[in-house]
Design a protein around this motif. Structure first.
Motif, PDB file in Angstrom:
ATOM      1  N   LYS A  34       0.828  -1.209   0.000  1.00  0.00           N
ATOM      2  CA  LYS A  34       0.000   0.000   0.000  1.00  0.00           C
ATOM      3  C   LYS A  34       0.860   1.256   0.000  1.00  0.00           C
ATOM      4  O   LYS A  34       0.499   2.263  -0.609  1.00  0.00           O
ATOM      5  CB  LYS A  34      -1.060  -0.006   1.104  1.00  0.00           C
ATOM      6  CG  LYS A  34      -0.589   0.143   2.516  1.00  0.00           C
ATOM      7  CD  LYS A  34      -1.819   0.103   3.431  1.00  0.00           C
ATOM      8  CE  LYS A  34      -1.430   0.298   4.879  1.00  0.00           C
ATOM      9  NZ  LYS A  34      -2.585   0.198   5.768  1.00  0.00           N
ATOM     10  N   ILE A  74       1.812   1.894  -3.606  1.00  0.00           N
ATOM     11  CA  ILE A  74       0.700   2.475  -4.372  1.00  0.00           C
ATOM     12  C   ILE A  74       0.557   3.969  -4.058  1.00  0.00           C
ATOM     13  O   ILE A  74       0.480   4.803  -4.966  1.00  0.00           O
ATOM     14  CB  ILE A  74      -0.621   1.714  -4.089  1.00  0.00           C
ATOM     15  CG1 ILE A  74      -0.519   0.284  -4.643  1.00  0.00           C
ATOM     16  CG2 ILE A  74      -1.820   2.452  -4.683  1.00  0.00           C
ATOM     17  CD1 ILE A  74      -1.661  -0.627  -4.259  1.00  0.00           C
ATOM     18  N   ASN A  80      -7.076   7.214  -4.410  1.00  0.00           N
ATOM     19  CA  ASN A  80      -6.317   6.021  -4.015  1.00  0.00           C
ATOM     20  C   ASN A  80      -5.455   6.277  -2.796  1.00  0.00           C
ATOM     21  O   ASN A  80      -5.372   5.455  -1.886  1.00  0.00           O
ATOM     22  CB  ASN A  80      -5.362   5.615  -5.142  1.00  0.00           C
ATOM     23  CG  ASN A  80      -5.976   4.599  -6.061  1.00  0.00           C
ATOM     24  OD1 ASN A  80      -7.038   4.099  -5.788  1.00  0.00           O
ATOM     25  ND2 ASN A  80      -5.284   4.314  -7.160  1.00  0.00           N
ATOM     26  N   LYS A  95      -5.813   8.499  -0.463  1.00  0.00           N
ATOM     27  CA  LYS A  95      -6.643   8.659   0.735  1.00  0.00           C
ATOM     28  C   LYS A  95      -7.152   7.305   1.234  1.00  0.00           C
ATOM     29  O   LYS A  95      -7.223   7.057   2.435  1.00  0.00           O
ATOM     30  CB  LYS A  95      -7.816   9.588   0.413  1.00  0.00           C
ATOM     31  CG  LYS A  95      -8.510  10.086   1.657  1.00  0.00           C
ATOM     32  CD  LYS A  95      -9.606  11.065   1.295  1.00  0.00           C
ATOM     33  CE  LYS A  95     -10.329  11.516   2.563  1.00  0.00           C
ATOM     34  NZ  LYS A  95     -11.439  12.416   2.231  1.00  0.00           N
ATOM     35  N   ARG A  96      -7.479   6.441   0.286  1.00  0.00           N
ATOM     36  CA  ARG A  96      -8.018   5.129   0.651  1.00  0.00           C
ATOM     37  C   ARG A  96      -6.997   4.302   1.442  1.00  0.00           C
ATOM     38  O   ARG A  96      -7.330   3.618   2.398  1.00  0.00           O
ATOM     39  CB  ARG A  96      -8.418   4.376  -0.625  1.00  0.00           C
ATOM     40  CG  ARG A  96      -8.853   2.949  -0.370  1.00  0.00           C
ATOM     41  CD  ARG A  96      -9.211   2.257  -1.657  1.00  0.00           C
ATOM     42  NE  ARG A  96     -10.448   2.764  -2.212  1.00  0.00           N
ATOM     43  CZ  ARG A  96     -10.721   2.783  -3.514  1.00  0.00           C
ATOM     44  NH1 ARG A  96      -9.836   2.355  -4.378  1.00  0.00           N
ATOM     45  NH2 ARG A  96     -11.868   3.222  -3.946  1.00  0.00           N
ATOM     46  N   TYR A  97      -5.746   4.382   1.026  1.00  0.00           N
ATOM     47  CA  TYR A  97      -4.739   3.526   1.648  1.00  0.00           C
ATOM     48  C   TYR A  97      -3.985   4.177   2.806  1.00  0.00           C
ATOM     49  O   TYR A  97      -3.342   3.495   3.597  1.00  0.00           O
ATOM     50  CB  TYR A  97      -3.732   3.047   0.589  1.00  0.00           C
ATOM     51  CG  TYR A  97      -4.351   2.122  -0.441  1.00  0.00           C
ATOM     52  CD1 TYR A  97      -5.082   1.013  -0.044  1.00  0.00           C
ATOM     53  CD2 TYR A  97      -4.197   2.352  -1.810  1.00  0.00           C
ATOM     54  CE1 TYR A  97      -5.645   0.170  -0.973  1.00  0.00           C
ATOM     55  CE2 TYR A  97      -4.761   1.512  -2.757  1.00  0.00           C
ATOM     56  CZ  TYR A  97      -5.485   0.417  -2.331  1.00  0.00           C
ATOM     57  OH  TYR A  97      -6.045  -0.420  -3.246  1.00  0.00           O
ATOM     58  N   ALA A  98      -4.050   5.519   2.891  1.00  0.00           N
ATOM     59  CA  ALA A  98      -3.303   6.208   3.939  1.00  0.00           C
ATOM     60  C   ALA A  98      -4.050   6.145   5.264  1.00  0.00           C
ATOM     61  O   ALA A  98      -5.280   6.125   5.293  1.00  0.00           O
ATOM     62  CB  ALA A  98      -3.090   7.658   3.534  1.00  0.00           C
ATOM     63  N   ASP A  99      -3.325   6.130   6.379  1.00  0.00           N
ATOM     64  CA  ASP A  99      -3.970   6.213   7.685  1.00  0.00           C
ATOM     65  C   ASP A  99      -4.245   7.670   8.048  1.00  0.00           C
ATOM     66  O   ASP A  99      -5.190   7.963   8.757  1.00  0.00           O
ATOM     67  CB  ASP A  99      -3.104   5.515   8.734  1.00  0.00           C
ATOM     68  CG  ASP A  99      -3.095   4.011   8.502  1.00  0.00           C
ATOM     69  OD1 ASP A  99      -4.179   3.411   8.511  1.00  0.00           O
ATOM     70  OD2 ASP A  99      -2.013   3.447   8.255  1.00  0.00           O
ATOM     71  N   ASN A 150       0.445   3.713   9.423  1.00  0.00           N
ATOM     72  CA  ASN A 150       0.734   3.087  10.722  1.00  0.00           C
ATOM     73  C   ASN A 150       1.490   1.778  10.543  1.00  0.00           C
ATOM     74  O   ASN A 150       1.139   0.963   9.691  1.00  0.00           O
ATOM     75  CB  ASN A 150      -0.574   2.795  11.474  1.00  0.00           C
ATOM     76  CG  ASN A 150      -1.308   4.063  11.838  1.00  0.00           C
ATOM     77  OD1 ASN A 150      -0.706   5.140  11.932  1.00  0.00           O
ATOM     78  ND2 ASN A 150      -2.609   3.956  12.022  1.00  0.00           N
ATOM     79  N   ASN A 154      -0.126  -1.493  15.532  1.00  0.00           N
ATOM     80  CA  ASN A 154      -1.529  -1.279  15.896  1.00  0.00           C
ATOM     81  C   ASN A 154      -1.675  -0.988  17.384  1.00  0.00           C
ATOM     82  O   ASN A 154      -0.990  -1.540  18.184  1.00  0.00           O
ATOM     83  CB  ASN A 154      -2.360  -2.514  15.546  1.00  0.00           C
ATOM     84  CG  ASN A 154      -2.540  -2.616  14.040  1.00  0.00           C
ATOM     85  OD1 ASN A 154      -2.784  -1.614  13.370  1.00  0.00           O
ATOM     86  ND2 ASN A 154      -2.398  -3.816  13.514  1.00  0.00           N
TER      87      ASN A 154
END
Lengths: 124, 144
Positions: B44, B47, B116, B118-122, B141, B144
């Motif tokens: 990710k 990407i 894209n 935004k979708r994969y970033a925390d 991140n 967890n």
């Protein structure tokens, strides 16, 4: 399906492959796209990309998502820079005279399923 | 636990250089692999970085990409020198693109780039102005 069978179904010409052993590479799923952001957005792990684009960024996109094999449709020949980058990254390149729709259809009919559209799991 | 971030990548990105565009993302991917970062996170990150790097190639006058890592998180900074994003809300709308036909013919300009990312970033923070260019900071991140 073995890569060897994919090559035979689509009657491909080989542009670059590392070694003949790669015929045994298992192709579980595939995607067909001419928009690189779609490959980056909607694709999960997979092995094969069918595309009508031939510039080096196709190979870069493949590298980012872990695609091992690219087949250029409609008989297109990639740019020399594309071949050189694929060589460097060990990504195999083939071309087929078949159009994208037919190439995808042939593979689907013979057992290669659609890629799973699951997004990458995030910690959100 | 150390929260101090260490720089692992800093690379210039040339405007309209479609031959080398993506090299920084490729380098970062390899560095993260060597550091033993889990493959889903490497993927990710690749990407996200690649989308941002190609945005600089396609839309800007040139810029740079920097990656920093701590035990907890990975920080990606992508800074360019302009001309800035006119409407940030639109830039985050799926399918919206200001790319030329020439760019679209190369397979870009689908209007999915920042979507894209935004979708994969925390976490994502984008600042953009005509005078100061575009500055994107993404946090991924690691723990967890």
């Amino acid at each position: 399906m073995k890569l060897k069978t994919v090559k035979s179904l689509l009657n491909t010409d080989t542009i670059f492959e590392a070694s003949a052993e790669k015929d045994d590479l298992e192709v579980k799923n595939a995607c067909g796209a001419d928009l690189m952001s779609d490959v980056l957005a909607f694709s999960n792990e997979k092995t094969l990309l069918l595309t009508g684009l031939t510039n080096p960024q196709v190979v870069r996109t493949a590298e980012m998502v872990g695609i091992q094999v690219i087949i250029f449709v409609r008989g297109k020949d990639p740019q020399i820079e594309t071949i050189s980058l694929a060589n460097q990254l060990n990504i195999f390149l083939y071309s087929t005279d078949k159009p994208l729709f037919e190439a995808c259809g042939l593979l689907y009919k013979n057992g290669i399923g659609p890629e799973e559209m699951n997004f990458i799991e995030t910690s959100k | 636990m150390s929260l101090q971030k260490q720089q692992i990548l800093n690379k210039e990105i040339e405007s309209f250089d479609f031959q080398s565009g993506g090299e920084a993302s490729s380098d970062l991917k390899n560095i993260l692999r060597k550091l033993g970062v889990p493959s889903a996170i490497v993927r990710k990150t690749a990407i996200i970085t690649y989308e941002l790097e190609m945005n600089v190639v396609i839309h800007s006058l040139g810029g740079e990409i920097t990656a920093l890592i701590s035990e907890d998180e990975l920080e990606i900074r992508v800074d360019d020198s302009g001309p800035g994003i006119e409407d940030l809300d639109k830039a985050f709308t799926a399918g919206f693109s200001t790319a030329s036909d020439e760019i679209r013919e190369m397979g870009f300009g689908a209007g999915m780039g920042l979507v894209n990312v935004k979708r994969y970033a925390d976490q994502i923070d984008v600042k953009s102005s005509k005078d100061d260019g575009t500055h994107v900071k993404v946090i991924i991140n690691l723990a967890n």
